[in-house]
Design a protein around this motif. Structure first.
Motif, mmCIF file in Angstrom:
data_model
loop_
_atom_site.group_PDB
_atom_site.id
_atom_site.type_symbol
_atom_site.label_atom_id
_atom_site.label_comp_id
_atom_site.label_asym_id
_atom_site.label_seq_id
_atom_site.Cartn_x
_atom_site.Cartn_y
_atom_site.Cartn_z
ATOM 1 N N GLY A 179 -5.924 -69.147 24.143
ATOM 2 C CA GLY A 179 -5.260 -69.052 25.432
ATOM 3 C C GLY A 179 -4.311 -70.206 25.679
ATOM 4 O O GLY A 179 -3.555 -70.599 24.792
ATOM 5 N N CYS A 180 -4.409 -70.777 26.882
ATOM 6 C CA CYS A 180 -3.398 -71.747 27.317
ATOM 7 C C CYS A 180 -3.654 -73.168 26.853
ATOM 8 O O CYS A 180 -2.825 -74.042 27.059
ATOM 9 C CB CYS A 180 -3.319 -71.747 28.833
ATOM 10 N N MET A 181 -4.820 -73.438 26.280
ATOM 11 C CA MET A 181 -5.082 -74.826 25.859
ATOM 12 C C MET A 181 -5.663 -74.877 24.448
ATOM 13 O O MET A 181 -6.355 -73.940 24.027
ATOM 14 C CB MET A 181 -5.995 -75.542 26.852
ATOM 15 N N LEU B 280 -6.137 -63.439 27.468
ATOM 16 C CA LEU B 280 -6.249 -64.874 27.165
ATOM 17 C C LEU B 280 -5.575 -65.771 28.202
ATOM 18 O O LEU B 280 -5.906 -66.952 28.301
ATOM 19 C CB LEU B 280 -5.678 -65.164 25.763
ATOM 20 N N CYS B 281 -4.612 -65.214 28.978
ATOM 21 C CA CYS B 281 -4.109 -65.982 30.128
ATOM 22 C C CYS B 281 -4.256 -65.173 31.410
ATOM 23 O O CYS B 281 -4.979 -65.572 32.306
ATOM 24 C CB CYS B 281 -2.668 -66.440 29.941
ATOM 25 N N ALA B 282 -3.594 -64.013 31.479
ATOM 26 C CA ALA B 282 -3.656 -63.226 32.725
ATOM 27 C C ALA B 282 -5.109 -62.935 33.098
ATOM 28 O O ALA B 282 -5.511 -63.096 34.259
ATOM 29 C CB ALA B 282 -2.870 -61.935 32.566
ATOM 30 N N GLY C 263 4.175 -68.927 24.271
ATOM 31 C CA GLY C 263 3.154 -67.946 23.872
ATOM 32 C C GLY C 263 1.754 -68.514 23.962
ATOM 33 O O GLY C 263 1.373 -69.341 23.121
ATOM 34 N N HIS C 264 0.976 -68.040 24.988
ATOM 35 C CA HIS C 264 -0.421 -68.508 25.105
ATOM 36 C C HIS C 264 -1.362 -67.347 25.403
ATOM 37 O O HIS C 264 -2.392 -67.542 26.055
ATOM 38 C CB HIS C 264 -0.535 -69.662 26.115
ATOM 39 N N GLU C 265 -0.978 -66.179 24.947
ATOM 40 C CA GLU C 265 -1.884 -65.026 24.995
ATOM 41 C C GLU C 265 -1.969 -64.494 23.566
ATOM 42 O O GLU C 265 -1.395 -63.468 23.225
ATOM 43 C CB GLU C 265 -1.340 -63.959 25.958
ATOM 44 N N MET D 11 3.438 -61.868 26.672
ATOM 45 C CA MET D 11 4.535 -62.661 27.256
ATOM 46 C C MET D 11 4.236 -62.856 28.739
ATOM 47 O O MET D 11 4.409 -61.960 29.550
ATOM 48 C CB MET D 11 5.866 -61.934 27.075
ATOM 49 N N CYS D 12 3.769 -64.061 29.059
ATOM 50 C CA CYS D 12 3.377 -64.423 30.424
ATOM 51 C C CYS D 12 4.612 -64.903 31.183
ATOM 52 O O CYS D 12 5.526 -65.487 30.588
ATOM 53 C CB CYS D 12 2.334 -65.537 30.321
ATOM 54 N N HIS D 13 4.610 -64.721 32.500
ATOM 55 C CA HIS D 13 5.754 -65.225 33.280
ATOM 56 C C HIS D 13 5.852 -66.750 33.178
ATOM 57 O O HIS D 13 6.934 -67.317 33.335
ATOM 58 C CB HIS D 13 5.653 -64.784 34.745
ATOM 59 N N SER D 14 4.736 -67.418 32.889
ATOM 60 C CA SER D 14 4.806 -68.874 32.693
ATOM 61 C C SER D 14 5.692 -69.217 31.497
ATOM 62 O O SER D 14 6.364 -70.254 31.494
ATOM 63 C CB SER D 14 3.405 -69.453 32.473
ATOM 64 N N ASP D 15 5.684 -68.358 30.473
ATOM 65 C CA ASP D 15 6.581 -68.581 29.322
ATOM 66 C C ASP D 15 8.030 -68.615 29.814
ATOM 67 O O ASP D 15 8.824 -69.474 29.408
ATOM 68 C CB ASP D 15 6.429 -67.473 28.273
#
Ligand code: NAP
Ligand code: ZN
Ligand code: ZN
Length: 356
Positions: A90-92, A168-170, A64-66, A42-46
């Motif tokens: 990841g994010c894309m 995958l993101c951080a 969700g991108h991790e 859970m990324c802060h971008s979410d």
């Protein structure tokens, strides 16, 4: 594999709790990899997206991108992955694959880059007759995802699967500035904000042998690989760090003062923004005129770079420090993330929520 539905948690407004729902997942196309999701960070971008703090969010959204999971089906043209492989997303999930940015491994800057959730899905640039009308990307707060092979990563076997998800993101986001700085013992790398991104930056910079300084509001922070921890409210310690940093990585998610942090940089050093506060940041021009510091930023990293980072983390046994949360406690996790009450990344346990 035929078209299916996937159970998800989605946000329907900036304020309501996330709710269980289902979304369509397409039939597996020739270049598709179908992934049974095990864990998702859970990324802060979410949170920025859920709260519609950046551009206006189109609800419902499945963030969700991790994502890490296991391959459950592959299309006829997939060559790199087979059923049972441990993979990540990841994010894309797509880009044009033919522009300069795509050719140089910077898919995230492709004008046609498709993010993992919340945008129109271009699916391998295939026509509507194949993919149906107006498909939208739904992310990893979900039991399954289907992604084109070029955007799927391999997760090193030795890494704990859940704790690898935040790479995958951080992980890739902090990898970009660290790699660009050519890290080594002669470099001092500062990290402002020790959350999901920040704690990964400390670990990765440390693994390169750099001297690492953490700048944080957390008085209790032990080290996480940092050679020094400076609590930013302690003006004396901050003043003592003046002119000491070669690269300062800023991962702060909210408005904050830049000028005190600029003074920690050596002459001509680099301040690298990764955090994406919804409001504008401000600074005085003299910080640049007098000391020739550089201000830059970056968005995640390209696909090959992400695989390089994963392989490096495999070699150095680097994962995230996580709090594993049952999928149905997603709203508790979000509330705590919003308060900064997480050490250091929530990862959703999705595989155990869907054992039937
Ligand atoms: P996070 O886990 O919530 O960590 C953010 C950290 O920022 C906190 O741990 C805190 O560090 C610090 N912070 C928060 N509010 C602050 C305030 N008002 N003043 C000073 N410090 C504050 O978030 P994350 O997942 O690491 O993401 C961080 C930011 O990076 C978000 O804005 C996210 O959207 C962005 N992001 C950007 C990219 C990219 O490609 N550039 C990729 C992913 C995420 P301390 O407790 O140590 O003070
Ligand atoms: Zn992220
Ligand atoms: Zn492109």
């Amino acid at each position: 594999m035929a078209a299916s539905t996937a159970r998800v948690y989605c946000a329907t407004s900036p304020t309501d709790p996330l709710v269980p729902s289902t979304v369509p997942r397409r039939a597996v196309l020739p270049l598709d990899v179908a992934i049974k999701i095990h864990y998702c960070g859970m990324c802060h971008s979410d949170l920025h997206h859920i709260r519609s703090e950046w551009r206006k969010t189109n609800y419902p959204i499945v963030p969700g991108h991790e994502i890490v999971g296991v391959v459950e089906a592959v299309g006829s043209e997939v060559s790199k992955f087979k059923i049972g492989d441990r993979v990540g997303v990841g994010c894309m999930v797509n880009s044009c694959r033919s522009c300069d940015q795509c050719h140089h491994g910077n898919e995230q800057y492709c004008s046609k880059c498709t993010m993992t959730y919340g945008v129109a899905d271009t699916i391998g640039n295939l026509p509507e007759s194949v993919v149906g009308p107006n498909p939208v990307t739904y992310g990893g707060y979900s039991e399954r995802v289907i992604v084109q092979e070029p955007y799927v990563l391999s997760i090193p076997e030795n890494l704990d699967f859940a704790a690898a998800a935040p790479l995958l993101c951080a992980g890739i986001t902090v990898w970009t500035p660290i790699i660009e700085a050519k890290p080594g013992p002669e470099k001092t790398i500062g990290v402002l904000g020790v959350g999901g991104l920040g704690h990964m930056a400390l670990k990765i910079a440390h693994a390169f042998g750099a001297r690492v300084v953490a700048f944080t509001s957390k008085a209790e922070l032990i080290s996480l690989g940092a050679d020094e921890v400076i609590v930013t409210s302690d003006e004396k310690s901050l003043a003592a760090a003046a002119n000491s940093i070669d690269l300062l990585i800023d991962t702060v998610s909210a408005d904050h003062a830049l000028m005190p942090m600029f003074s920690t940089l050596k002459f001509g050093a680099t301040y690298h923004l990764l955090g994406a506060p919804p409001t504008d940041l401000s600074f005085n021009a003299f910080a640049f005129l007098r000391r020739r510091i550089n201000l830059t930023g970056s968005l995640i990293g390209g696909i090959q770079s992400t695989q390089d980072m994963l392989d490096f983390c495999g070699k150095h046994s680097i994962t995230s420090i996580i709090e594993l949360m049952p999928f149905n406690q997603i709203n508790e996790a979000l509330t705590r993330l919003e308060k900064g009450d997480v050490r250091y990344r929530f990862v959703l346990d999705i595989v155990n929520a869907f054992k039937d």
